[in-house]
Design an enzyme around this catalytic site. Structure first.
Site, mmCIF file in Angstrom:
data_model
loop_
_atom_site.group_PDB
_atom_site.id
_atom_site.type_symbol
_atom_site.label_atom_id
_atom_site.label_comp_id
_atom_site.label_asym_id
_atom_site.label_seq_id
_atom_site.Cartn_x
_atom_site.Cartn_y
_atom_site.Cartn_z
ATOM 1 N N VAL A 247 0.796 -1.230 0.000
ATOM 2 C CA VAL A 247 0.000 0.000 0.000
ATOM 3 C C VAL A 247 0.827 1.277 0.000
ATOM 4 C CG1 VAL A 247 -2.046 -1.030 1.066
ATOM 5 C CG2 VAL A 247 -0.225 -0.086 2.519
ATOM 6 N N TYR A 248 2.134 1.176 0.131
ATOM 7 C CA TYR A 248 2.954 2.392 0.080
ATOM 8 C C TYR A 248 2.899 2.959 -1.336
ATOM 9 C CZ TYR A 248 4.984 1.034 4.607
ATOM 10 O OH TYR A 248 5.166 0.682 5.927
#
Length: 343
Positions: free
Chosen positions: A52-53
């Protein structure tokens, strides 16, 4: 750079880990590559990311950097995470076999590798039995896609349950916990640190500088300005900033930190990093930098160790606030027992 084993495993990692949450967001690809190069140049071998970064962009940047540097993959210990949504479907989140199978394969593609060394559950999933998650981890280890499982943001009972279930079912053990831990946030010491010490689980602290507070860039009762996250985007996080600013404990910690730093002749950030790096059960501290200059400042703390006197000064100033029960004096007394006649 100094090194420790990854939890109870024999894999050796640097005591500082390069966190890459800024990659593709606050740090351009050029700056991200420069950070990776500098980190390796200074002896770092542990890199942490998550799907999710920047919605996969962080992993992609690392993957392109690895591809441009043949042989670098074998020099690094690479960690990533899965759990949070990467799509709009009802099964595009969680710690289920369904989601983690897809998430891990997608992370491997973005990173351009056949396996990752540490694959972490990014947070507890109340909808999925932990037995299912642990079974997935074990299968992924046997398939050669991951070497070790880890977890992040678990509570004490959740981590203990996961560790015991893995042991008694003969599954791949949980080897690391990634929690928030710093001089201003010490609540993991109530239970999680003890679980980690008892189970041989290595702690990988994130936000060791408390979102920039422990660099000394914020001042009492003054709104943030300048080149800081809050200064550049005042609407983001101001409520949390105001709450921390209002706590006397915050400024007690800052005063003690400044005192130790001035005595050492080093920046406040380096003292804060040295303090957390030498806490019990800590394996490696995750650095999160927006610029190469910030990373250089953090890396300078890699071999800094505080004296007992300095540590006690910081420990006392930052002592976590405890309730009366079960962590305060009455609760401790409830659990105390000594042998008859002992002092």
């Amino acid at each position: 750079m100094e090194y420790r084993t990854l939890g109870s495993t024999g894999t050796v990692v640097s005591t500082q880990c390069l966190g890459t949450m800024t990659f593709g967001n606050e740090s351009s690809e050029e700056v991200s590559w420069a950070q990776l190069d500098r980190f390796v140049e200074r002896g770092g071998n542990f890199v942490d990311t998550a799907d999710v970064y920047s919605r996969g962009v962080s992993e992609e940047i690392i993957g392109r950097w690895l591809a441009a540097r043949p042989g670098m993959r074998d020099r690094l210990v690479i960690a990533t995470k899965g759990r949070f949504p990467m799509g709009e479907g009802p099964n595009d989140a969680g710690l289920t076999r369904t989601h983690l199978t897809r998430a891990l394969d997608a992370s491997l593609r973005r990173l351009g590798v056949e396996s990752v060394d540490l694959y972490q559950a990014h947070a507890w999933d109340p909808l999925t039995p932990i037995e299912e998650t642990l079974g997935f981890f074990d299968d992924a280890v046997r398939a050669g896609k991951i070497r070790y499982p880890g977890v992040s943001n678990f509570l004490g009972w959740q981590l203990q349950k996961a560790s015991l279930l893995a042991r008694f079912r003969g599954l791949a053990p949980v080897v690391t916990l990634q929690p928030q831990y710093n001089l201003l946030v010490r609540d993991i010491e109530f239970e999680l640190v003890d679980v980690c010490r008892n189970e041989g689980i290595g702690i990988l602290p994130w936000s060791p500088l408390a979102g920039g507070w422990l660099t000394g860039k914020y001042r009492r009762d003054q709104d943030p300005t300048g080149a800081t996250r809050l200064g550049e985007d005042p609407g983001r996080g101001m409520e949390a900033y105001a709450a921390r600013n209002a706590q006397e404990r915050t400024w007690r910690v800052m005063d003690a930190l400044r005192e130790v730093a001035e005595g050492r002749g080093v920046p406040l950030s380096q003292v804060a990093l040295a303090w957390v790096a030498d806490r019990p059960a800590v394996t490696s501290v995750i650095l999160g930098a927006r610029t190469l200059e910030q990373l250089d400042d953090n890396l300078a703390a890699a071999e800094l160790h505080l004296s007992d006197k300095e540590t006690v000064r910081l420990d006392e100033a930052s002592a976590p606030v405890v309730s009366v029960y079960p962590y305060g004096v009455p609760g401790v007394q409830q659990r105390s027992r000594t042998l008859p006649g002992s002092a």
